[in-house]
Design an enzyme around this catalytic site. Structure first.
Site, mmCIF file in Angstrom:
data_model
loop_
_atom_site.group_PDB
_atom_site.id
_atom_site.type_symbol
_atom_site.label_atom_id
_atom_site.label_comp_id
_atom_site.label_asym_id
_atom_site.label_seq_id
_atom_site.Cartn_x
_atom_site.Cartn_y
_atom_site.Cartn_z
ATOM 1 N N GLU A 1 8.348 9.516 -4.676
ATOM 2 C CA GLU A 1 7.972 8.123 -4.397
ATOM 3 C C GLU A 1 8.337 7.174 -5.522
ATOM 4 O OE1 GLU A 1 4.364 7.571 -2.163
ATOM 5 O OE2 GLU A 1 4.162 5.527 -2.904
ATOM 6 N N HIS B 1 -6.195 0.940 3.804
ATOM 7 C CA HIS B 1 -7.038 1.549 2.763
ATOM 8 C C HIS B 1 -8.204 0.642 2.390
ATOM 9 C CE1 HIS B 1 -3.808 4.576 1.233
ATOM 10 N NE2 HIS B 1 -4.656 5.149 2.067
ATOM 11 N N ARG C 1 10.197 6.339 -0.430
ATOM 12 C CA ARG C 1 9.007 6.966 0.152
ATOM 13 C C ARG C 1 7.869 5.969 0.339
ATOM 14 N NH1 ARG C 1 6.615 13.061 -1.184
ATOM 15 N NH2 ARG C 1 4.841 12.872 0.204
ATOM 16 N N ASN D 1 3.913 3.690 3.368
ATOM 17 C CA ASN D 1 2.647 2.973 3.162
ATOM 18 C C ASN D 1 2.487 1.762 4.075
ATOM 19 O OD1 ASN D 1 1.739 4.701 1.110
ATOM 20 N ND2 ASN D 1 2.969 3.621 -0.414
ATOM 21 N N HIS E 1 -0.903 0.534 5.288
ATOM 22 C CA HIS E 1 -1.893 1.212 4.440
ATOM 23 C C HIS E 1 -2.531 0.309 3.384
ATOM 24 C CE1 HIS E 1 -0.529 4.810 6.395
ATOM 25 N NE2 HIS E 1 -1.335 5.576 5.693
ATOM 26 N N LYS F 1 2.684 16.231 -1.387
ATOM 27 C CA LYS F 1 1.649 15.538 -2.166
ATOM 28 C C LYS F 1 0.345 16.304 -1.980
ATOM 29 C CE LYS F 1 2.953 10.646 -2.202
ATOM 30 N NZ LYS F 1 2.517 9.311 -1.751
ATOM 31 N N LYS G 1 9.509 12.072 8.508
ATOM 32 C CA LYS G 1 8.890 12.234 7.187
ATOM 33 C C LYS G 1 9.781 13.077 6.284
ATOM 34 C CE LYS G 1 5.002 12.520 4.360
ATOM 35 N NZ LYS G 1 3.602 12.763 4.166
ATOM 36 N N ARG H 1 -0.715 27.684 -13.078
ATOM 37 C CA ARG H 1 0.351 26.663 -13.158
ATOM 38 C C ARG H 1 1.250 26.639 -11.932
ATOM 39 N NH1 ARG H 1 0.036 28.520 -18.418
ATOM 40 N NH2 ARG H 1 -1.039 27.002 -19.718
ATOM 41 N N HIS I 1 -9.262 7.586 8.951
ATOM 42 C CA HIS I 1 -8.127 7.008 8.229
ATOM 43 C C HIS I 1 -7.096 6.408 9.205
ATOM 44 C CE1 HIS I 1 -4.871 6.610 5.332
ATOM 45 N NE2 HIS I 1 -4.103 7.307 6.161
ATOM 46 N N GLU J 1 -0.453 7.374 12.726
ATOM 47 C CA GLU J 1 0.624 7.659 11.761
ATOM 48 C C GLU J 1 1.945 7.876 12.502
ATOM 49 O OE1 GLU J 1 0.130 7.264 8.621
ATOM 50 O OE2 GLU J 1 -1.941 7.818 8.126
#
Ligand SMILES: NC(=O)c1ccc[n+]([C@@H]2O[C@H](COP(=O)([O-])OP(=O)(O)OC[C@H]3O[C@@H](n4cnc5c(N)ncnc54)[C@H](O)[C@@H]3O)[C@@H](O)[C@H]2O)c1
Ligand SMILES: [Zn+2]
Length: 357
Positions: A233, A248, A237, A241, A244, A139, A223, A117, A260, A181
């Site tokens: 988010e 994506h 946040r 994107n 993106h 993330k 960031k 956990r 990417h 990025e």
């Protein structure tokens, strides 16, 4: 060495950037004394750099590797690693070192976030994309056949150690992909930083330790600021994107033949064209961003034609779809991202012509 703090109350941590920062692992791994340490490393990165990293770790540290590449971000790869942790009787007080690019960070972070956990972990990113983006913010996760990053947890690292000594072996294309990025961070949050990408493209592409340290520190500061204001988010946040939604979709349709970051560069070009046509972004600013991307060797056009309907469908598959509407983060001027949930198919198709092969 530069240090950037991620202010997250009890989960706050420092990002250390510079040549030799891996040596900070030595003190970290001994506090508390006798702590069990497990390195989870990308195989290619381990072949090149694990021996150097291990000099700063106790001899008892366990090193486990997984194959390089996006397909390692999967439950199938995670499961035998969990079994190895069980065999080695890794306890709650143990800590994991994620060693590699964004794949290593996301996979090892996911394992650290769910083993017993949740145990501690440190990010030691070795790709530029991981250094400027993936290693900061907590993330973590793996992919499913149904889509990227669908299974994961928010799990902040205890520290991020970005050692510029590791970047020399990064393939050129990977390096440039990370720069996309960096341009994204500049255009959403720090317009003056965009000029750095334009004026110092040669020095940046030369990967000198001081230039890299400065570039990475500025990215991490952006960031860290965004993440500390909106860790999960719920709102702000989402500006990360930018580029993106289209990025994506293109990444998905090209079945990962582009990196990417390359897709994000194309995504920014298209999304800036949507913003320009809306009168949100001036033609001069759109051109300046496009020039910065080109100067860093990022793609200007799709490598081959893509089916228009497939692009629209792929946009709708994106995680940013809410209540059926595709969400974009467009620029309403440099440094001013604005969300748009009302972009029409026509706007997307018209803007796509700027990257037509
Ligand atoms: N968690 C986040 O917030 C976040 C943000 C952005 C991206 N990501 C994820 O990051 C991943 C992409 O990261 P990436 O581009 O670093 O991919 P990656 O981890 O696959 O690394 C790219 C390639 O470079 C190699 N490599 C890495 N460091 C090297 C080095 N120093 N020398 C030689 N080779 C090296 C790797 O073996 C790999 O082949 C994606 O899965 C993406 O979803 C996560
Ligand atoms: Zn990205």
């Amino acid at each position: 060495m530069r240090t950037v703090r991620v202010e997250l109350g009890p989960r706050a941590y420092a990002i250390s950037i510079g040549a030799g920062t891996r040596r900070l692992l030595e003190a970290w791994s001994q506090s508390p004394r006798g702590r069990q340490i497990v390195v989870l490393a990308d195989q290619a990165v381990a072949d090149l750099h694990l021996s150097r990293l291990s000099e700063s770790l106790p001899k008892s540290a366990l090193a486990l590797t997984f194959p390089s590449g996006e397909t390692s971000k999967s439950l199938c790869v995670a499961e035998p690693l969990f079994e190895r942790l069980a065999q080695a009787r890794i306890e709650r007080g143990a800590a994991i070192v994620a060693f590699g690019g964004g794949v290593a960070g996301d996979l090892a972070g996911f394992i650290a976030g769910t083993w017993l956990r949740g145990i501690s972990f440190v990010q030691v990113p070795t790709s530029l994309l991981a250094a400027v983006d993936a290693s900061v913010g907590g993330k973590t996760g793996v992919n499913l056949a149904a889509g990227k990053n669908l299974v994961g947890v928010f799990h902040q690292p205890e520290a991020v150690l970005i050692d510029t000594d590791f970047f020399g072996t990064l393939p050129e294309r990977e390096y440039r992909a990370g720069l996309a990025e960096s341009v994204k961070h500049a255009v959403i949050r720090d317009p003056e930083f965009l000029a750095v990408h334009r004026d110092q493209a040669e020095a940046i592409l030369g990967r000198k330790a001081e230039v890299l340290t400065e570039l990475i520190a500025r990215n991490c500061a952006i960031k860290a600021d965004v993440v500390s204001r909106d860790e999960r988010e719920t709102d702000l946040r989402a500006i990360l994107n930018h580029g993106h939604t289209i990025g994506h979709a293109v990444e998905h349709l090209l079945a990962y033949e582009l990196r990417h970051g390359e897709c994000v560069a194309l995504g920014m070009r298209v999304e800036n064209e949507i913003a320009r046509r809306r009168g949100w972004l001036s033609a001069a600013d759109a051109t300046e961003i496009a020039r910065a991307l080109t100067g860093l060797g990022l793609p200007e056009r799709l490598p081959r034609p893509l089916d228009e309907q497939a692009i629209l469908a792929a946009c709708r598959l994106d995680k940013k779809v809410r209540h059926g509407a595709v969400h974009f983060v467009l620029l309403a001027g440099l440094g001013t991202p604005r969300r748009a949930a009302d972009v029409t198919d026509d706007e997307i198709l018209t803007a796509l012509t700027v990257v037509a092969p």
